[in-house]
Design a protein around this motif. Structure first.
Motif: not given
Lengths: 370, 370
Positions: A319-323, B153-161, B210-215
């Motif tokens: 899922p994409p990071q917002p924006g 534990l880590v999102a890929p760049l521009w990812g939200a998971r 870090a990012a929240n669950n929306f990324g």
């Protein structure tokens, strides 16, 4: 061919023509024909991939180095050590663009024989983009690796002097139906090219990427050019700057001391005239390390390639990071640029066109030939 | 031995006693004695080096995994592929703490024979700290390398998971009179341990880590624990987050698909119960890759070690960034911690002491024995 640079839209040049021009320049500088063609091929692959800082923008610098006698146009690389999985090459102070492809092929050949192999090179010079080498084994079921140390531009964490290079690392993994995964990255937070671009368009640098000549973090590109420095990937300590420093260190140690090449602050600047040569001059050139892993030594190559397919699809469907438009795959930007540049021609910056124009006049290379 | 944890100053335990206790726990869990001692040695080296997140703090989790039958205590690692410079091991779902030292020794032995060698491991489990393996060759004139993939534990760049692990890399370079250069780093901006510490002391996380669950990027540790994710080293794109993503990717591809192990989001969580197992469960365990370069295959080992000495001194004498004490050397913090911990004993966190206490009661291990 009209090389005036005031025209808009940007001027585009067929890739093949640019390669011929670059090869001709190397030839006039005394490089044997086969080597000149190889050097042009590596150099122009940077433009093809959209990494314009490492392509024809540097042809003038290579030319200057050859003309000044700082690089040997007729170098004869020589094997100095040879074990089943490791070869060491003395590049005879030749163009990295010429010796590096030879070294990389040796690593690939040996990898097929022993499972994985490494070729290190010392007494060498700049080899263009690391990714060029890593991708050579993609159609041979090899995972390719290339790295090099480079002149000092980057401060170690908590340091206030240019002590390490931007020291790039490249890896390439073949897929089956999906494109390959191609990592090609410097180990500094940003590249010198990014600072140059920010300077031209008069914008700030991202936070945590550069420092002034006292080592104080700065956003101003002008501070970098006034004796400042780049910061390691990660920036400050709390955001991981020690890790960028570690990466720069490991590339420098593998390519410099292990290969018997110069290292850290003792690497000569590039191009000539940008800075004074380091004292004491080192004389061992820069160092590269090439590696190849034969996939069949590890697992079934077809299964591996299909798994890389799944890996690629999994990352793309995160899922994409917002924006954002969501994750891409390492190698995507360069592949997209290459597809476009092969189709439409390479668009060069006005300054580069002017440089090539002058070089052509100086060397009496007829522009209409390309 | 009094294991109450309200006392100040912090309780310190002799390293050897802690190793004996950990070995006894593994033994009670059905691990053969030699393996139990080896596992305890690796585990407690993390505490010795001051990397407390990876030491005895995890003994309970290893114990739970063994008791639950998720890890095979009597695993028989098996060579599945063997070429001159590459060996592949099926770890038989055993403790990584047991199989990894075997694999690492194989890489070291082969490196002496062929110049450089690699051993990959699949169907394995957590192997402790990567640095433990890299330093084993320091007194054999080897440059050691170890990496592993880890649960997502880590999102890929521009990812939200959470899609990639913190995927650590370790390298160790011997010096002559100076200490060795030892790199041991995860490829995320910060470690899970750093988030846990920030949460305990109720402080913000550094920006871009870090990012929240929306990324969406966050500074709140609670956002991470509520389904958020770590960000790759470099943070956002403009400060180099694509490079951290590339590093995590290359470790995952080398340790997962190349070795034939699980990868990315399909790696089972650790410890049990923190998250649900991934669907479909993969069953190939995690993967490690060990490498060793024989220095004599590249250059004269004595010269190399002396050059590393110079490299170390050069970094240390780089002028300090204002407000800092100047650059240190990769491996310094762990070496300083180890010197102190060997002399004064290891100070464990109260929660860990309580955990060990309960474990001892549960397994009827007499505390006074250590």
């Amino acid at each position: 061919m009209d090389l005036t640079f005031s025209a808009t839209p940007p001027l585009r040049f067929p890739l093949q023509d640019l390669k011929l021009f670059a090869a001709e320049v190397f030839l006039r500088d005394g490089v044997p024909q086969v080597d000149a063609v190889q050097a042009a091929e590596v150099l122009c692959t940077a433009d093809e991939w959209g990494i314009r800082s490492h392509g024809l923008a540097r042809l003038r610098a290579y030319h200057d180095s050859l003309v000044a006698g700082r690089v040997n146009p007729v170098a004869k690389p020589r094997i100095t050590r040879d074990s089943p999985s490791v070869i060491v090459l003395d590049a005879d102070n030749g163009l990295g663009l010429v010796t590096a492809p030879v070294a990389n092929r040796m690593a690939m050949e040996r990898a097929h024989a022993t499972g994985a192999a490494w070729v290190s090179v010392f007494n060498s010079n700049h080899f263009g983009i690391a990714g060029y080498y890593a991708v050579q084994g993609l159609d041979q079921d090899l995972v390719g690796m290339a790295m090099t140390n480079t002149p000092p531009l980057v401060a170690p964490l908590w340091g206030a002097r240019r002590t390490l290079g931007t020291n790039p690392i490249a890896f390439a993994f073949p897929a089956d139906k999906e494109p390959p995964v191609v990592v090609d990255m410097s180990t500094s937070a940003i590249s010198l090219g990014a600072v140059e671009v920010a300077s031209r368009v008069d914008s700030d640098l991202p936070a945590g990427c550069a420092a002034n000549n006292f080592g104080q973090p700065t956003l101003a590109p002008s501070d970098f050019f006034a004796g400042g420095m780049l910061l390691p990937l990660g920036g400050a300590r709390e955001s991981g700057g020690h890790k960028g420093y570690c990466l720069a260190a490991l590339v420098d140690l593998l390519c410099g001391p292990l290969a018997g090449a110069a290292w850290g602050p003792f690497i000569a600047p590039f191009p000539i005239g940008r800075d004074k040569p380091p004292e004491p001059a080192d004389g061992k050139g820069i160092g590269h390390l090439f590696g190849a892993y034969s996939i069949s030594a590890f697992s079934d190559p077809r299964t591996f390639r299909q798994t890389v397919d799944e890996w690629v699809r999994t990352m793309r469907t995160t899922p994409p990071q917002p924006g954002s438009d969501g994750p891409i795959i390492p190698g995507d930007p360069e592949r997209f640029a290459a597809e476009q540049n092969r189709r439409r021609g390479v668009d060069l910056e006005p300054k580069v066109i002017m440089d090539l124009n002058h070089l052509g006049i100086q060397l009496d290379i007829q522009f209409h030939r390309f």
